[in-house]
Write an enzyme that holds these catalytic residues in place. Sequence first.
Site, short mmCIF file in Angstrom:
data_model
loop_
_atom_site.label_atom_id
_atom_site.label_comp_id
_atom_site.label_asym_id
_atom_site.label_seq_id
_atom_site.Cartn_x
_atom_site.Cartn_y
_atom_site.Cartn_z
N CYS A 197 0.86 -1.18 0.00
CA CYS A 197 0.00 0.00 0.00
C CYS A 197 0.90 1.24 0.00
CB CYS A 197 -0.86 0.00 1.26
SG CYS A 197 0.16 0.09 2.75
N HIS A 233 5.45 -4.81 8.93
CA HIS A 233 5.46 -6.20 9.39
C HIS A 233 5.85 -7.14 8.26
CE1 HIS A 233 2.80 -5.54 13.16
NE2 HIS A 233 4.08 -5.57 13.46
N HIS A 268 3.44 2.20 11.75
CA HIS A 268 2.31 1.99 12.67
C HIS A 268 2.10 3.16 13.62
CE1 HIS A 268 3.45 -2.33 11.78
NE2 HIS A 268 2.21 -2.24 11.38
N CYS A 287 2.22 6.16 8.88
CA CYS A 287 1.35 6.35 7.71
C CYS A 287 0.41 7.52 7.96
CB CYS A 287 0.55 5.07 7.46
SG CYS A 287 -0.63 5.30 6.09
N GLU A 292 0.11 -0.37 16.27
CA GLU A 292 -0.73 0.78 15.91
C GLU A 292 -1.64 1.16 17.09
OE1 GLU A 292 -3.00 0.57 12.20
OE2 GLU A 292 -4.51 1.87 13.09
N SER A 341 1.06 -9.65 10.74
CA SER A 341 0.48 -8.56 9.94
C SER A 341 -1.04 -8.61 10.07
CB SER A 341 0.92 -8.72 8.48
OG SER A 341 0.00 -8.07 7.63
N ASN A 357 -3.49 -6.82 8.63
CA ASN A 357 -4.31 -6.80 7.40
C ASN A 357 -4.20 -8.13 6.65
OD1 ASN A 357 -2.75 -6.25 4.63
ND2 ASN A 357 -1.57 -5.37 6.31
S1 SF4 Z 1 -3.00 2.55 7.22
FE1 SF4 Z 1 -1.56 0.82 7.10
S2 SF4 Z 1 -2.39 -0.53 5.50
FE2 SF4 Z 1 -3.42 1.47 5.30
S3 SF4 Z 1 -2.23 2.64 3.77
FE3 SF4 Z 1 -1.41 3.15 5.79
S4 SF4 Z 1 0.28 1.68 6.12
FE4 SF4 Z 1 -1.00 0.88 4.49
#
Ligand code: SF4
Length: 309
Positions: free
Chosen positions: A12, A41, A74, A96, A126, A222, A224
């Site tokens: 992502c 991860h 995270h 992120c 996270e 991980s 997700n």
């Molecule tokens: S929140 Fe996590 S899975 Fe979603 S775009 Fe950001 S890093 Fe990627």
Amino acid sequence: MRVVLAQPRGFCAGVERAIEIVEHAIEKYGPPIYVRHEIVHNRHVVERLRAKGARFVDDLTEIPPGSVTIFSAHGVASAVESEASDRNLSVIDATCPLVSKVHSEGQRYAAQGREIVLIGHAGHPEIEGTMGRIEGKVHLISKAQEVPALMVSDPDKLAYITQTTLSVDDTRAVIEALRARFPRIVGPDTKDICYATQNRQRAARELALAVDVVLVVGAANSSNSNRLREIAAEQGVPAYLIADADALDPRWLDGAQSVGITAGASAPAELVQELIDRLRSFHTVELETLPGITENVRFRMPAELAPVR
Ligand code: SF4
């Protein structure tokens, strides 16, 4: 053997940015660059970056004062930021932006005097980061069944927020249970679950409906990737989460005519390619990719590493 790839799958924008941050920091400042926890991860990503000069630590006390230090995708608690400043570390934040958005949302609700219900999984970095960013009471729950036991000070002053990588369907059930018990609770519905998670979950569901077995490439820790495996299994097909091609047990494919492959948001594309190569070593493979969304999301680099114009 039909081998069908989900679309989208794999990296992502948040993971791509976090990895680029480490690579650019090594280029700009020279090794070693310290990274708190796994940057994302995935063991393969971590090892590749380690070979380039990144040093991964669990605790900031392991980092020599003054060193360049990167916080993972995270996110981190405010206390970690303060500790880094006390140790005079030069921090580059790879959190992120979609995780930072959840932090801001929680802080905004707390500033309105609301207690927060955080929907997420205990122990995930996270969640530790998000809980540690919000001043005031935060109740962590992961299932609708936990809602009746919640003890809140004022049912009219409540808000909820969520982890970014949850199952959309499970989260909806938790939110419905919250709304049923606390009709005045406010929150973002399932919009905190990030675009990448939602797109990969939809694609995994479609994939599972089209094949006999699903393989999800991703790390065991991980979040997700685990959700992708669960969603595929919920469609009634055997689904396995594997770290890489070596983890594939060929017996899983006995009697199967088609196998679907997807990958979590922190799994590099080469791991999917290696899995296809391994399948080719014992089957004639007809490869296809399901139609699906093409993602064009990109996040800006932090100011310290932004290209000079
Ligand atoms: S929140 Fe996590 S899975 Fe979603 S775009 Fe950001 S890093 Fe990627």
